[in-house]
Design a protein around this motif. Structure first.
Motif, short mmCIF file in Angstrom:
data_model
loop_
_atom_site.label_atom_id
_atom_site.label_comp_id
_atom_site.label_asym_id
_atom_site.label_seq_id
_atom_site.Cartn_x
_atom_site.Cartn_y
_atom_site.Cartn_z
N ARG A 56 19.64 5.59 -6.30
CA ARG A 56 18.63 5.09 -5.36
C ARG A 56 18.38 3.61 -5.55
N TRP A 57 18.22 3.18 -6.80
CA TRP A 57 17.92 1.78 -7.07
C TRP A 57 19.13 0.89 -6.82
N VAL A 58 20.32 1.42 -7.07
CA VAL A 58 21.54 0.65 -6.75
C VAL A 58 21.62 0.39 -5.25
N VAL A 59 21.39 1.43 -4.47
CA VAL A 59 21.44 1.28 -3.01
C VAL A 59 20.38 0.31 -2.53
N GLU A 60 19.18 0.41 -3.08
CA GLU A 60 18.10 -0.49 -2.67
C GLU A 60 18.43 -1.93 -3.05
N PHE A 61 19.04 -2.12 -4.20
CA PHE A 61 19.42 -3.47 -4.64
C PHE A 61 20.45 -4.07 -3.68
N ILE A 62 21.44 -3.26 -3.29
CA ILE A 62 22.47 -3.74 -2.36
C ILE A 62 21.85 -4.09 -1.02
N ARG A 63 20.95 -3.25 -0.54
CA ARG A 63 20.32 -3.50 0.76
C ARG A 63 19.43 -4.72 0.74
N SER A 64 18.85 -5.02 -0.42
CA SER A 64 17.88 -6.11 -0.52
C SER A 64 18.53 -7.45 -0.85
N THR A 65 19.84 -7.45 -1.06
CA THR A 65 20.55 -8.67 -1.41
C THR A 65 21.38 -9.14 -0.23
N PRO A 66 21.31 -10.43 0.12
CA PRO A 66 22.10 -10.92 1.26
C PRO A 66 23.59 -10.71 1.06
N ALA A 112 25.46 0.75 1.71
CA ALA A 112 24.05 1.04 1.48
C ALA A 112 23.37 1.50 2.77
N TYR A 113 23.80 0.96 3.89
CA TYR A 113 23.21 1.34 5.17
C TYR A 113 23.79 2.66 5.68
N THR A 114 25.10 2.84 5.54
CA THR A 114 25.68 4.12 5.97
C THR A 114 25.14 5.26 5.12
N SER A 115 24.82 4.97 3.87
CA SER A 115 24.23 5.99 3.00
C SER A 115 22.92 6.53 3.60
N GLU A 116 22.08 5.61 4.07
CA GLU A 116 20.82 6.04 4.68
C GLU A 116 21.06 6.80 5.97
N VAL A 117 22.10 6.41 6.70
CA VAL A 117 22.43 7.12 7.95
C VAL A 117 22.86 8.54 7.64
N TYR A 118 23.72 8.70 6.63
CA TYR A 118 24.15 10.04 6.24
C TYR A 118 22.96 10.88 5.80
N ARG A 119 22.07 10.27 5.02
CA ARG A 119 20.90 11.02 4.53
C ARG A 119 20.06 11.53 5.70
N ALA A 120 19.89 10.69 6.71
CA ALA A 120 19.11 11.12 7.88
C ALA A 120 19.82 12.25 8.61
N GLY A 121 21.14 12.15 8.72
CA GLY A 121 21.89 13.21 9.40
C GLY A 121 21.82 14.52 8.66
N ILE A 122 21.95 14.47 7.35
CA ILE A 122 21.87 15.69 6.53
C ILE A 122 20.48 16.31 6.61
N ALA A 123 19.46 15.46 6.57
CA ALA A 123 18.08 15.97 6.64
C ALA A 123 17.79 16.63 7.98
N ASP A 124 18.57 16.26 9.01
CA ASP A 124 18.33 16.79 10.36
C ASP A 124 19.09 18.10 10.61
N VAL A 125 19.93 18.50 9.66
CA VAL A 125 20.63 19.78 9.81
C VAL A 125 19.60 20.91 9.69
N PRO A 126 19.55 21.84 10.64
CA PRO A 126 18.53 22.90 10.62
C PRO A 126 18.53 23.68 9.30
N ARG A 127 17.37 24.03 8.85
CA ARG A 127 17.23 24.76 7.59
C ARG A 127 17.99 26.09 7.64
N GLY A 128 18.06 26.67 8.82
CA GLY A 128 18.75 27.94 8.95
C GLY A 128 20.22 27.84 8.57
N GLN A 129 20.84 26.68 8.77
CA GLN A 129 22.23 26.49 8.40
C GLN A 129 22.41 26.58 6.88
N TRP A 130 21.47 25.97 6.17
CA TRP A 130 21.51 26.04 4.70
C TRP A 130 21.32 27.48 4.23
#
Length: 217
Positions: free
Chosen positions: A56-66, A101-119
């Motif tokens: 988490r902190w590695v991703v945040e560091f990458i996102r926060s650095t130009p 770092a940005y695609t990681s957040e996109v994947y996380r949002a997509g995974i979180a949107d998978v219906p609980r019933g699928q799990w």
């Protein structure tokens, strides 16, 4: 200041070669971002707290650095640690790492949107974890985020001129070298701007078609 069509024709091959380098850097960097972003996402879901929080902190560091700072670090600082990379290789890694770092957040949002019933269904069927992710969760998650992933491809393409800072002979770099040699910047810079517009518009059309075909809402 008048437009010189003869001069434009003479420099066009060099600019198109720069466009080729730009596309190579963008495509390879984007593939790296897609793969590495998925790795970050899975590591952040690790039940081991140290692994998930460190990621988490590695991703945040990458996102926060130009991106420019990251490119300079990879190209100019890595040799101090014994790792010397060519300009194009360093540029591809820099683009891929930054956008992962940005695609990681996109994947996380997509995974979180998978219906609980699928799990719950995968648990009921007692599927192996590899099949749960590869056959059930990821296909649904990725389809949901196709538009956003496509937008990052276009954004990466438009960020590619930053590779000029580490001596990559991409499109803007080619235009700058031509202008510096001839002291005529109007034609090369204008052509580069038009090429960026053309490629970006074509990419947008392709992304929209993929969105209509694969994305779900």
């Amino acid at each position: 200041m008048t437009w010189d069509w003869t001069y434009t024709g003479e420099i066009l091959p060099d600019l198109l070669n720069g466009l080729r380098v730009t596309i190579i850097a963008t495509v390879l960097g984007y593939l790296l971002a897609l793969v590495l972003g998925l790795v970050w996402t899975l590591l952040r879901r690790s039940p081991v707290t140290v692994v998930s929080q460190t990621t988490r902190w590695v991703v945040e560091f990458i996102r926060s650095t130009p991106l420019l700072v990251q490119l300079f670090f990879i190209f100019y600082v890595f040799p101090s640690f014994g790792l010397t990379l060519g300009p194009l290789t360093a540029g591809i890694i820099g683009l891929g790492l930054h956008y992962s770092a940005y695609t990681s957040e996109v994947y996380r949002a997509g995974i979180a949107d998978v219906p609980r019933g699928q799990w719950e269904a995968t648990v009921a069927l007692n599927l192996p974890k590899s099949r749960v992710w590869m056959d059930v969760i990821l296909p649904q998650a990725v389809r949901k985020v196709v538009p956003t992933l496509g937008n990052y491809l276009i954004a990466m393409f438009k960020d590619s001129p930053l590779l000029l800072a580490i001596n990559v002979a991409e499109m803007l770099g080619a235009a700058y070298q031509i202008g510096a040699q001839t002291l005529k910047f109007l034609e090369p810079i204008t052509v580069v701007g038009l090429l960026f517009v053309v490629v970006s518009v074509v990419s947008s059309i392709i992304v929209r078609r993929l969105e209509r075909r694969y994305a779900t809402y």
